[in-house]
Design a protein around this motif. Structure first.
Motif, PDB file in Angstrom:
ATOM      1  N   GLN A  17       1.118  -1.205  -0.149  1.00  0.00           N
ATOM      2  CA  GLN A  17      -0.392   0.161   0.504  1.00  0.00           C
ATOM      3  C   GLN A  17       0.551   1.474   0.205  1.00  0.00           C
ATOM      4  N   ILE A  18       2.046   0.717   0.222  1.00  0.00           N
ATOM      5  CA  ILE A  18       3.220   2.005   0.347  1.00  0.00           C
ATOM      6  C   ILE A  18       2.599   2.513  -1.000  1.00  0.00           C
ATOM      7  N   GLU A  19       3.038   4.475  -1.136  1.00  0.00           N
ATOM      8  CA  GLU A  19       3.518   4.636  -2.243  1.00  0.00           C
ATOM      9  C   GLU A  19       4.621   6.170  -2.151  1.00  0.00           C
ATOM     10  N   LEU A  20       5.581   6.095  -2.886  1.00  0.00           N
ATOM     11  CA  LEU A  20       6.945   6.468  -3.023  1.00  0.00           C
ATOM     12  C   LEU A  20       6.639   7.049  -3.661  1.00  0.00           C
ATOM     13  N   SER A  21       7.684   8.501  -3.812  1.00  0.00           N
ATOM     14  CA  SER A  21       7.874   9.782  -4.709  1.00  0.00           C
ATOM     15  C   SER A  21       8.312   8.569  -6.768  1.00  0.00           C
ATOM     16  N   ASP A  22       8.818   8.210  -6.668  1.00  0.00           N
ATOM     17  CA  ASP A  22       9.099   7.039  -7.443  1.00  0.00           C
ATOM     18  C   ASP A  22       8.139   6.315  -7.531  1.00  0.00           C
ATOM     19  N   MET A  23       7.335   6.127  -8.476  1.00  0.00           N
ATOM     20  CA  MET A  23       5.498   5.711  -9.021  1.00  0.00           C
ATOM     21  C   MET A  23       6.090   4.350  -8.734  1.00  0.00           C
ATOM     22  N   ASN A  24       7.491   3.637  -9.906  1.00  0.00           N
ATOM     23  CA  ASN A  24       7.961   2.604 -10.193  1.00  0.00           C
ATOM     24  C   ASN A  24       8.835   2.021  -9.194  1.00  0.00           C
ATOM     25  N   ALA A  25       8.927   2.773  -8.247  1.00  0.00           N
ATOM     26  CA  ALA A  25       9.551   1.900  -6.761  1.00  0.00           C
ATOM     27  C   ALA A  25       9.408   0.618  -6.560  1.00  0.00           C
ATOM     28  N   ASP A  26      10.837  -0.321  -6.622  1.00  0.00           N
ATOM     29  CA  ASP A  26      10.817  -2.099  -6.052  1.00  0.00           C
ATOM     30  C   ASP A  26       9.369  -2.117  -4.819  1.00  0.00           C
ATOM     31  N   GLU A  27       9.739  -3.213  -5.106  1.00  0.00           N
ATOM     32  CA  GLU A  27       8.707  -3.889  -3.836  1.00  0.00           C
ATOM     33  C   GLU A  27       9.590  -3.908  -2.430  1.00  0.00           C
ATOM     34  N   ASN A  28      10.666  -3.919  -2.407  1.00  0.00           N
ATOM     35  CA  ASN A  28      12.010  -3.679  -1.684  1.00  0.00           C
ATOM     36  C   ASN A  28      12.518  -2.906  -0.881  1.00  0.00           C
ATOM     37  N   ALA A  29      11.851  -1.487  -2.130  1.00  0.00           N
ATOM     38  CA  ALA A  29      12.594  -0.106  -1.417  1.00  0.00           C
ATOM     39  C   ALA A  29      11.056   0.511  -0.750  1.00  0.00           C
ATOM     40  N   LYS A  30       9.430   0.227  -0.953  1.00  0.00           N
ATOM     41  CA  LYS A  30       8.595  -0.311  -0.199  1.00  0.00           C
ATOM     42  C   LYS A  30       8.521  -0.573   1.055  1.00  0.00           C
ATOM     43  N   TYR A  31       8.564  -1.905   1.072  1.00  0.00           N
ATOM     44  CA  TYR A  31       9.604  -2.638   2.374  1.00  0.00           C
ATOM     45  C   TYR A  31      10.164  -2.211   2.901  1.00  0.00           C
ATOM     46  N   LEU A  32      11.110  -1.888   3.143  1.00  0.00           N
ATOM     47  CA  LEU A  32      12.135  -1.003   3.137  1.00  0.00           C
ATOM     48  C   LEU A  32      11.434   0.694   4.022  1.00  0.00           C
ATOM     49  N   MET A  33      10.901   1.365   3.753  1.00  0.00           N
ATOM     50  CA  MET A  33       9.960   2.810   3.864  1.00  0.00           C
ATOM     51  C   MET A  33       8.998   1.148   5.403  1.00  0.00           C
ATOM     52  N   VAL A  34       7.918   0.844   5.053  1.00  0.00           N
ATOM     53  CA  VAL A  34       7.154   0.130   6.050  1.00  0.00           C
ATOM     54  C   VAL A  34       8.632   0.213   7.400  1.00  0.00           C
ATOM     55  N   ARG A  35       9.704  -1.174   7.577  1.00  0.00           N
ATOM     56  CA  ARG A  35      10.173  -0.805   8.252  1.00  0.00           C
ATOM     57  C   ARG A  35      10.592   0.325   9.002  1.00  0.00           C
ATOM     58  N   ILE A  36      11.185   1.430   8.159  1.00  0.00           N
ATOM     59  CA  ILE A  36      11.755   2.567   8.621  1.00  0.00           C
ATOM     60  C   ILE A  36      10.350   3.947   9.520  1.00  0.00           C
TER      61      ILE A  36
END
Length: 359
Positions: A17-36
């Motif tokens: 469900q995470i949205e990052l500034s990079d609309m095509n962000a890798d799933e691991n980047a989104k997962y890192l944001m959740v961890r942070i």
């Protein structure tokens, strides 16, 4: 085991469900944001710059895996900082003499162990070819249409190659928090407040973001905007490129004057940053900090922790251990090492063992 798997499943589900500034962000980047974000609910992680690359009296030769922090506490930092300066020049090692191939190896090891990676970049002044600390105006020359834009695009090509090479053994992207052009409100870098306008800085950030994501397919980054110490919110946001280009907020706060002054600085600036982060629904961190030489015996528990632990930040990273004349984390026998062990044992201070469990 069940609780760990359940937690992991919940976090992975949240990442979708995470949205990052990079609309095509890798799933691991989104997962890192959740961890942070999750870390901040528990406490904050401890970070150290170049923790496994070198320390007091040693340098990693490719065979070692150690850190001064581990030598003192028996555990590694939860957050690892690395630096890409001189990668843009095609050099084999960065401005602090860390080989880039070795750096990639250390990044992979830290990631596999459950650590969080953050990368800074101090590129040389593109106009004078001197260091990042040469404040000669250059930003306008490297922007789209500028005489040095082709050169800058070449720099980003090298940067992208390195960032895209950060992969696990199975080929999945290793996510990192990217913190370029930091401390822009200061006057010591060529991208600083006396060397370019806020409009030029914002354009530089946006163009860099667009070139990395659109031209080079770099999708494993969380973009962190980080200033030096500020007087107010207006100063903090003066160079801010916009929510569409930033995922996380940071600030660099060093203990330069008296202990009382630093305590006041931590409370004022981190309190202010917590308000901005809440408004933007972004995590935030003390992205650089520390006391050079750690000359205060109980600095970790009485100065640092007591004044940051109730702010909601995700981590606090101290700078590197370059030499006996320039270090920010204790080593065995150093004045503050016993207090550092007490600091490590605080339930809300997360080193690698605790950080790795939040995944």
């Amino acid at each position: 085991m069940f609780s760990f798997l359940s937690c992991k499943s919940v976090l992975r589900s949240s990442a979708e469900q995470i949205e990052l500034s990079d609309m095509n962000a890798d799933e691991n980047a989104k997962y890192l944001m959740v961890r942070i974000k999750e870390i901040a609910k528990t406490g904050y992680a401890f970070g150290h710059q170049d923790a496994t690359a070198y320390g007091i009296g040693w340098k990693n030769d490719g065979e070692l895996y150690k850190s001064d922090v581990n030598e003192v506490t028996g555990d590694f930092p939860g957050v690892y900082g690395f630096e890409l300066g001189h990668l843009e020049l095609g050099h084999t090692q960065n401005l602090d003499t860390v080989n880039f191939q070795l750096m990639a190896k250390l990044i992979k090891t830290a990631y596999e162990k459950g650590g969080i990676l953050t990368i800074s970049w101090h590129p040389n002044n593109p106009t004078t070819k001197k260091s990042a600390w040469d404040p000669t105006s250059s930003v306008s020359h490297i922007l789209e249409g500028g005489v040095l834009n082709p050169k800058y695009r070449g720099w980003l090509n090298r940067l992208a190659d390195f960032l895209n090479s950060l992969r696990t053994k199975s080929g999945k992207a290793i996510p990192v928090v990217f913190r370029p052009y930091h401390e822009m409100n200061g006057s010591w870098f060529w991208w600083g407040n006396t060397s370019c306008t806020s409009a030029e800085f914002k354009q530089l950030w946006r163009e860099t973001f667009d070139i990395l994501t659109q031209n080079h397919g770099v999708h494993n980054l969380i973009y962190c905007y980080a200033t030096d110490a500020v007087d107010n919110k207006s100063e903090y946001l003066n160079f801010y490129p916009g929510d569409d280009y930033v995922d996380m907020l940071g600030i660099d706060l060093y203990h330069k004057k008296t202990t009382e002054d630093y305590i006041e600085l931590l409370n004022d600036n981190l309190g202010m940053l917590a308000e901005i982060a809440k408004e933007k629904n972004m995590p935030f961190a003390l992205t650089e900090g520390g006391l050079d030489g750690v000359k205060v015996e109980n600095w970790w528990t009485e100065v640092l922790d007591k004044n940051i632990s109730n702010k909601g930040l995700s981590w606090a990273l101290v700078w590197r251990n370059a030499s006996l004349n320039h270090y920010f984390a204790p080593f065995v026998g150093q004045l503050s090492s016993k207090d550092f062990i007490r600091f490590k044992k605080l339930p809300h201070v997360l080193f690698l063992q605790e950080t790795s469990e939040i995944r």
